[in-house]
Scaffold this motif. Sequence first.
Motif, PDB file in Angstrom:
ATOM      1  N   PRO A 288     -56.466  25.713  30.182  1.00 39.47           N
ATOM      2  CA  PRO A 288     -55.936  26.325  28.968  1.00 39.47           C
ATOM      3  C   PRO A 288     -56.598  27.670  28.686  1.00 39.47           C
ATOM      4  CG  PRO A 288     -57.541  24.662  28.393  1.00 39.47           C
ATOM      5  CD  PRO A 288     -57.353  24.564  29.879  1.00 39.47           C
ATOM      6  N   PRO A 289     -55.950  28.521  27.876  1.00 35.74           N
ATOM      7  CA  PRO A 289     -56.536  29.824  27.548  1.00 35.74           C
ATOM      8  C   PRO A 289     -57.846  29.665  26.786  1.00 35.74           C
ATOM      9  CG  PRO A 289     -54.226  29.707  26.913  1.00 35.74           C
ATOM     10  CD  PRO A 289     -54.646  28.316  27.234  1.00 35.74           C
ATOM     11  N   MET A 290     -58.617  30.731  26.760  1.00 35.52           N
ATOM     12  CA  MET A 290     -59.852  30.725  25.997  1.00 35.52           C
ATOM     13  C   MET A 290     -59.571  31.012  24.523  1.00 35.52           C
ATOM     14  SD  MET A 290     -62.531  32.417  28.714  1.00 35.52           S
ATOM     15  CE  MET A 290     -63.956  31.704  27.867  1.00 35.52           C
ATOM     16  N   ARG A 291     -60.561  30.781  23.693  1.00 37.58           N
ATOM     17  CA  ARG A 291     -60.410  30.916  22.243  1.00 37.58           C
ATOM     18  C   ARG A 291     -59.979  32.321  21.846  1.00 37.58           C
ATOM     19  NH1 ARG A 291     -63.169  33.249  18.322  1.00 37.58           N
ATOM     20  NH2 ARG A 291     -64.693  34.040  19.819  1.00 37.58           N
ATOM     21  N   MET A 323     -56.408  35.394  31.389  1.00 29.98           N
ATOM     22  CA  MET A 323     -56.350  36.052  32.697  1.00 29.98           C
ATOM     23  C   MET A 323     -57.541  36.990  32.886  1.00 29.98           C
ATOM     24  SD  MET A 323     -53.060  38.010  34.334  1.00 29.98           S
ATOM     25  CE  MET A 323     -52.101  36.501  34.164  1.00 29.98           C
ATOM     26  N   TRP A 324     -57.938  37.197  34.170  1.00 26.31           N
ATOM     27  CA  TRP A 324     -58.932  38.207  34.500  1.00 26.31           C
ATOM     28  C   TRP A 324     -58.669  38.739  35.904  1.00 26.31           C
ATOM     29  CZ3 TRP A 324     -62.107  37.227  38.744  1.00 26.31           C
ATOM     30  CH2 TRP A 324     -62.200  35.892  39.160  1.00 26.31           C
ATOM     31  N   TYR A 325     -59.153  39.977  36.173  1.00 30.36           N
ATOM     32  CA  TYR A 325     -58.993  40.641  37.460  1.00 30.36           C
ATOM     33  C   TYR A 325     -60.340  41.193  37.904  1.00 30.36           C
ATOM     34  CZ  TYR A 325     -53.934  40.858  36.506  1.00 30.36           C
ATOM     35  OH  TYR A 325     -52.636  40.554  36.231  1.00 30.36           O
ATOM     36  N   LEU A 326     -60.486  41.373  39.222  1.00 26.94           N
ATOM     37  CA  LEU A 326     -61.608  42.121  39.779  1.00 26.94           C
ATOM     38  C   LEU A 326     -61.177  43.568  40.001  1.00 26.94           C
ATOM     39  CD1 LEU A 326     -62.958  39.597  42.435  1.00 26.94           C
ATOM     40  CD2 LEU A 326     -64.087  40.268  40.311  1.00 26.94           C
ATOM     41  N   HIS A 327     -62.102  44.495  39.784  1.00 26.20           N
ATOM     42  CA  HIS A 327     -61.802  45.917  39.936  1.00 26.20           C
ATOM     43  C   HIS A 327     -62.953  46.597  40.657  1.00 26.20           C
ATOM     44  CE1 HIS A 327     -61.879  50.168  38.236  1.00 26.20           C
ATOM     45  NE2 HIS A 327     -60.759  50.117  38.922  1.00 26.20           N
ATOM     46  N   ALA A 328     -62.631  47.466  41.596  1.00 24.11           N
ATOM     47  CA  ALA A 328     -63.632  48.278  42.273  1.00 24.11           C
ATOM     48  C   ALA A 328     -63.340  49.752  42.021  1.00 24.11           C
ATOM     49  CB  ALA A 328     -63.630  47.995  43.777  1.00 24.11           C
ATOM     50  N   SER A 329     -64.382  50.510  41.767  1.00 24.52           N
ATOM     51  CA  SER A 329     -64.212  51.942  41.518  1.00 24.52           C
ATOM     52  C   SER A 329     -65.335  52.708  42.196  1.00 24.52           C
ATOM     53  CB  SER A 329     -64.220  52.236  40.011  1.00 24.52           C
ATOM     54  OG  SER A 329     -65.473  51.872  39.456  1.00 24.52           O
ATOM     55  N   GLY A 330     -65.111  53.985  42.402  1.00 27.52           N
ATOM     56  CA  GLY A 330     -66.153  54.846  42.939  1.00 27.52           C
ATOM     57  C   GLY A 330     -66.166  54.966  44.446  1.00 27.52           C
TER      58      GLY A 330
END
Length: 355
Positions: A288-291, A323-330
Motif C-alpha cells: 500500500p502507499p505510504m502515509r 512510487m520512487w525512481y533512481l536517478h544518476a547525474s553528473g
Amino acid sequence: MNLTQRISSALAMMFGGGAQLSNRNGFIDGAMSHWNQSVAAPATLAASPGTFTGPIMWRAGAGTGGAGTITVVDLRTSADLAAMEGDDTNSCFKMVITAGSTGTVAARSCGAFFQHIENVARYAGKSVTLQFKLKADAPITIPSVIASQAFGTGGAPSATVVFDKAVSWAVGTSFKKFSVRLDVPSIQPKTLGTAGGDYLEVGFWLPPGVTTTGLYIAEAQIEACSPGANPATDGTGGAPTSYEHRGFQAEQARVSRFFRAIQTNGASFSGIATGASDAFAFGQTLNPPMRATPAPSLTGSWSYTAPAGNSGAVSVIGVTPDMWYLHASGGSYTAGQTGYFGSSAGASVILDARL
C-alpha cells in the motif's frame, strides 16, 4: 445471543461501550519487534527528547544535557519471555543513560520514550488506558507520562495542547505492567494544518538526573476505556488488558505506511540515459502507499555505469507516496543508451514518512 456477542456485550459494559475485540491497540509496533534494519551496536540517543533513533516507529532521547544509547534486546531465549503476553513479542528496547539529563519534566526536556499516533482526532474527547511493560537493572521511578495533541503544519493550525500526567511508576528489576488512565481533550473547535501531519503524542518521561545501565521497554498499548476507569497513578490505573497480538504481517503493514528500508544488498538495476547527464531507473510501486510523500535517502555505495564507463552520482527522485525512481547525474551519457545502477552489499533505499 452467541458467544461472540456475549463477549462484545461484556466488554462494552466493562470499558464504556464500543470496546473492540481486535485492532484496539493504537500504537504501531507495540511489541518493539519491527526494527527495519539490522543494528549491530546500540544507537546513540540524541539530547532532544523528540528524535528518531534508528529506523523505528518510536522516538527516544536522553534529554537536555543527557547521553545514552538505545538498542533491541532479543527475548527469545530469555527468561523474560515468560512475562510477555503477545505471541509476536520477541524483543524489547533497552535504554542506557550514561549522563543524566539536566532538563525537567515541566519543561518537557528530560529523557523520553514515545510515539506519534497519526490523526490528532484519535481518542479526542475520550479516555484511554496507556500501558507499558517495564523493568530496569536497578530500581527507577517514572515521574510522568507524555501526552499532547499537535495539529499539523500549513496554514494557521492551533497550538499544541499538552496534557502530560504525573505518575509514580516504581520500576523494579522484573518486568511489570504499568498503566494509567488518560483523559484526552476534545479538539473542537481547533484548527488543523492544511498540510496534514497532525498527531497524538503519547509515551513517558524519564526522571531528570538519573542514570541507568538498562531500562527495558516492552508491549506498549493504548486503547479506549471508560472515563470512570481507575484514576490511580501508581501503575495500576485505567483498565489495562492483555497485550494485543496482531501478527507480524499485519503489524509490518502498519509500519510500512510510515517507514520502509528496501534492502537492495548488491543488486543492479537497468537504467536508461535521457540526456548527456541524466539517467533513470524505475524503482518500485509502493503498495500500500505510504502515509505521505516520504523523505528518500540511500545507504551503502551506489553507482551508475554507462557502456562507455562513465559513472554518475546516484539519488532517489520522483518520490510520491506510492512510487520512487533512481536517478544518476553528473556523468557523460548518450541519450537512449542503457546502463546499470549498482549497489554495494548491505545497501538500502530508505523512505521515511514518520510523524
